[in-house]
Design a protein around this motif. Sequence first.
Motif, PDB file in Angstrom:
ATOM      1  N   ARG A 132       1.260  11.169  -9.114  1.00 53.85           N
ATOM      2  CA  ARG A 132       0.178  11.451 -10.072  1.00 53.85           C
ATOM      3  C   ARG A 132      -0.737  12.571  -9.579  1.00 53.85           C
ATOM      4  NH1 ARG A 132      -1.957   8.136 -13.806  1.00 53.85           N
ATOM      5  NH2 ARG A 132      -4.061   8.345 -12.927  1.00 53.85           N
ATOM      6  N   GLY A 133      -0.473  13.085  -8.387  1.00 56.07           N
ATOM      7  CA  GLY A 133      -1.330  14.116  -7.829  1.00 56.07           C
ATOM      8  C   GLY A 133      -2.634  13.579  -7.301  1.00 56.07           C
ATOM      9  N   GLN A 134      -2.653  12.311  -6.908  1.00 60.09           N
ATOM     10  CA  GLN A 134      -3.845  11.663  -6.391  1.00 60.09           C
ATOM     11  C   GLN A 134      -3.594  11.130  -4.988  1.00 60.09           C
ATOM     12  OE1 GLN A 134      -4.445   8.754  -9.821  1.00 60.09           O
ATOM     13  NE2 GLN A 134      -6.546   9.484  -9.569  1.00 60.09           N
ATOM     14  N   SER A 135      -4.676  10.920  -4.258  1.00 60.64           N
ATOM     15  CA  SER A 135      -4.574  10.128  -3.043  1.00 60.64           C
ATOM     16  C   SER A 135      -4.512   8.656  -3.452  1.00 60.64           C
ATOM     17  CB  SER A 135      -5.789  10.364  -2.148  1.00 60.64           C
ATOM     18  OG  SER A 135      -6.948   9.800  -2.736  1.00 60.64           O
ATOM     19  N   LEU A 136      -4.130   7.802  -2.509  1.00 58.17           N
ATOM     20  CA  LEU A 136      -4.103   6.368  -2.797  1.00 58.17           C
ATOM     21  C   LEU A 136      -5.493   5.877  -3.171  1.00 58.17           C
ATOM     22  CD1 LEU A 136      -2.780   3.604  -2.906  1.00 58.17           C
ATOM     23  CD2 LEU A 136      -2.981   3.474  -0.395  1.00 58.17           C
ATOM     24  N   ALA A 137      -6.516   6.336  -2.457  1.00 54.07           N
ATOM     25  CA  ALA A 137      -7.883   5.910  -2.765  1.00 54.07           C
ATOM     26  C   ALA A 137      -8.282   6.320  -4.178  1.00 54.07           C
ATOM     27  CB  ALA A 137      -8.854   6.503  -1.749  1.00 54.07           C
ATOM     28  N   GLN A 138      -7.964   7.538  -4.562  1.00 50.27           N
ATOM     29  CA  GLN A 138      -8.317   7.991  -5.910  1.00 50.27           C
ATOM     30  C   GLN A 138      -7.598   7.169  -6.971  1.00 50.27           C
ATOM     31  OE1 GLN A 138      -7.255  12.123  -5.405  1.00 50.27           O
ATOM     32  NE2 GLN A 138      -9.403  12.766  -5.273  1.00 50.27           N
ATOM     33  N   MET A 139      -6.320   6.877  -6.752  1.00 51.61           N
ATOM     34  CA  MET A 139      -5.601   6.088  -7.749  1.00 51.61           C
ATOM     35  C   MET A 139      -6.150   4.669  -7.818  1.00 51.61           C
ATOM     36  SD  MET A 139      -1.525   5.339  -8.331  1.00 51.61           S
ATOM     37  CE  MET A 139      -1.388   3.960  -7.166  1.00 51.61           C
ATOM     38  N   ALA A 140      -6.530   4.101  -6.673  1.00 53.64           N
ATOM     39  CA  ALA A 140      -7.075   2.750  -6.666  1.00 53.64           C
ATOM     40  C   ALA A 140      -8.351   2.683  -7.505  1.00 53.64           C
ATOM     41  CB  ALA A 140      -7.362   2.311  -5.233  1.00 53.64           C
ATOM     42  N   ILE A 141      -9.185   3.715  -7.412  1.00 54.85           N
ATOM     43  CA  ILE A 141     -10.402   3.761  -8.219  1.00 54.85           C
ATOM     44  C   ILE A 141     -10.059   3.968  -9.690  1.00 54.85           C
ATOM     45  CG2 ILE A 141     -12.517   5.065  -8.654  1.00 54.85           C
ATOM     46  CD1 ILE A 141     -12.468   5.756  -5.588  1.00 54.85           C
ATOM     47  N   SER A 142      -9.159   4.897  -9.969  1.00 52.13           N
ATOM     48  CA  SER A 142      -8.752   5.149 -11.354  1.00 52.13           C
ATOM     49  C   SER A 142      -8.202   3.889 -11.994  1.00 52.13           C
ATOM     50  CB  SER A 142      -7.690   6.255 -11.397  1.00 52.13           C
ATOM     51  OG  SER A 142      -8.190   7.482 -10.935  1.00 52.13           O
ATOM     52  N   ALA A 190       0.832  -1.205   0.000  1.00 52.51           N
ATOM     53  CA  ALA A 190       0.000   0.000   0.000  1.00 52.51           C
ATOM     54  C   ALA A 190       0.869   1.257   0.000  1.00 52.51           C
ATOM     55  CB  ALA A 190      -0.931  -0.011   1.208  1.00 52.51           C
ATOM     56  N   ARG A 191       1.949   1.244   0.748  1.00 55.18           N
ATOM     57  CA  ARG A 191       2.830   2.413   0.784  1.00 55.18           C
ATOM     58  C   ARG A 191       3.540   2.609  -0.548  1.00 55.18           C
ATOM     59  NH1 ARG A 191       4.581  -0.021   6.419  1.00 55.18           N
ATOM     60  NH2 ARG A 191       3.076   1.043   7.790  1.00 55.18           N
ATOM     61  N   GLY A 192       3.941   1.523  -1.190  1.00 57.24           N
ATOM     62  CA  GLY A 192       4.551   1.645  -2.506  1.00 57.24           C
ATOM     63  C   GLY A 192       3.583   2.241  -3.515  1.00 57.24           C
ATOM     64  N   LEU A 193       2.334   1.818  -3.457  1.00 53.89           N
ATOM     65  CA  LEU A 193       1.311   2.362  -4.349  1.00 53.89           C
ATOM     66  C   LEU A 193       1.015   3.816  -4.015  1.00 53.89           C
ATOM     67  CD1 LEU A 193      -1.025  -0.755  -4.401  1.00 53.89           C
ATOM     68  CD2 LEU A 193       0.251   0.141  -6.362  1.00 53.89           C
ATOM     69  N   ASN A 194       1.072   4.149  -2.734  1.00 58.15           N
ATOM     70  CA  ASN A 194       0.803   5.520  -2.310  1.00 58.15           C
ATOM     71  C   ASN A 194       1.834   6.490  -2.888  1.00 58.15           C
ATOM     72  OD1 ASN A 194      -0.711   7.440  -0.591  1.00 58.15           O
ATOM     73  ND2 ASN A 194       1.223   7.595   0.508  1.00 58.15           N
ATOM     74  N   GLU A 195       3.077   6.052  -3.006  1.00 54.24           N
ATOM     75  CA  GLU A 195       4.110   6.906  -3.590  1.00 54.24           C
ATOM     76  C   GLU A 195       3.794   7.212  -5.048  1.00 54.24           C
ATOM     77  OE1 GLU A 195       7.975   5.280  -3.058  1.00 54.24           O
ATOM     78  OE2 GLU A 195       7.856   5.253  -0.856  1.00 54.24           O
ATOM     79  N   ILE A 196       3.328   6.217  -5.779  1.00 52.31           N
ATOM     80  CA  ILE A 196       2.970   6.429  -7.189  1.00 52.31           C
ATOM     81  C   ILE A 196       1.775   7.373  -7.286  1.00 52.31           C
ATOM     82  CG2 ILE A 196       2.241   5.298  -9.330  1.00 52.31           C
ATOM     83  CD1 ILE A 196       3.572   2.723  -8.228  1.00 52.31           C
ATOM     84  N   ALA A 197       0.802   7.179  -6.404  1.00 54.08           N
ATOM     85  CA  ALA A 197      -0.378   8.052  -6.401  1.00 54.08           C
ATOM     86  C   ALA A 197       0.024   9.500  -6.167  1.00 54.08           C
ATOM     87  CB  ALA A 197      -1.368   7.595  -5.324  1.00 54.08           C
ATOM     88  N   ALA A 198       0.915   9.728  -5.214  1.00 48.33           N
ATOM     89  CA  ALA A 198       1.345  11.090  -4.906  1.00 48.33           C
ATOM     90  C   ALA A 198       1.998  11.743  -6.121  1.00 48.33           C
ATOM     91  CB  ALA A 198       2.307  11.076  -3.727  1.00 48.33           C
TER      92      ALA A 198
END
Length: 349
Positions: free
Chosen positions: A275-285, A265-273
């Motif tokens: 992209r200018g997204q929260s982790l939740a927003q990127m997960a939905i995208s 989850a933390r690795g994914l959160n770095e990618i989301a950041a």
Amino acid sequence: MGTHVASEDRYDSVEYRRCGHSGLHLPRLSLGLWQNFGSDRDLEGQRRILLRAFDLGVFHLDLANNYGPPPGSAEENLGRILARDLRPHRDELVITTKAGYVMGPGPHQHGGSRKYLLSSLDRSLRRMGLDYVDVFYSHRPDPETPLEETMLALHHAVVSGRAMYAGISSYGPAATREAARIMRELGTPLVVHQPSYSMLNRWVEDGLLAAADDEGMGVVAFSPLAQGVLTSRYLGGDVPADSRAGVGRPSWREHMLSDTVLERARGLNEIAAERGQSLAQMAISWVLRDQGPRTVTTALVGASSVEQLEHNLGALDAPEFTDEELRRVDRWAVESDVNIWAGATAGRP
């Protein structure tokens, strides 16, 4: 207070797509009433979420007979809000419900029998104060009931006017194809499959998305946030008291917050950041990303507040993933044993 005055530009706010080969359209993000609309939540808060969702173009509301807690209370609460505010807009709303999981004692309060499915649908309609639902689902496959019996019940729900369309949830690829064949022969094609799908739960990519596409079915992805794991709530390793893990919902499993899962989850959160997204927003995208003919029709998200609803809808404004971003996501987006519904497909692959 009286009837809600709906926003006149509500259909300008969110894209919607056709569901499979049917004429039914669904918004790209839909509202699930699984966790936040039971008797343990403030009805006025629920009302604010539902009305704001409708004003933002989220006209698809997804329920099941057992949603609450207690079971049935989510449908009852929606019925109260419909009667108070949204009754004039019933024809615009897509309201769906299901039966299959346990609703009470005895052999006819769970499973896929004709008796359970149709009697449950009648009770759901009474709780919501509706003449029909837009989609009635078999909530899970039942290896102890002939598939033909379950499909005949869905067919009868439609031809009797209780439902506009029929769907299935958590069926494996082979069972999906067989169910679709039976329903086509009956003259009531299945229009939608509702599976769990997230960056930590990718089972649908192993044949189910292809089966749904081949059979002309739309896909409604539920739990795209992996029950909150793919949000910022747990990234620090703490468990908020009001979270699903903290409350101890029956659907929660302790291993969902293992060190390995949190690292992903933390690795994914770095990618989301980035992209200018929260982790939740990127997960939905990501769940809604372009996969050609196998692209998910809509993602179901819950919301415990208007702010959370609006934040999740922000996922629809994100740019498409680049190939490099998808490769980086794949490093962390791996099966993490968060699919608590996997057992539902065990009897019907």
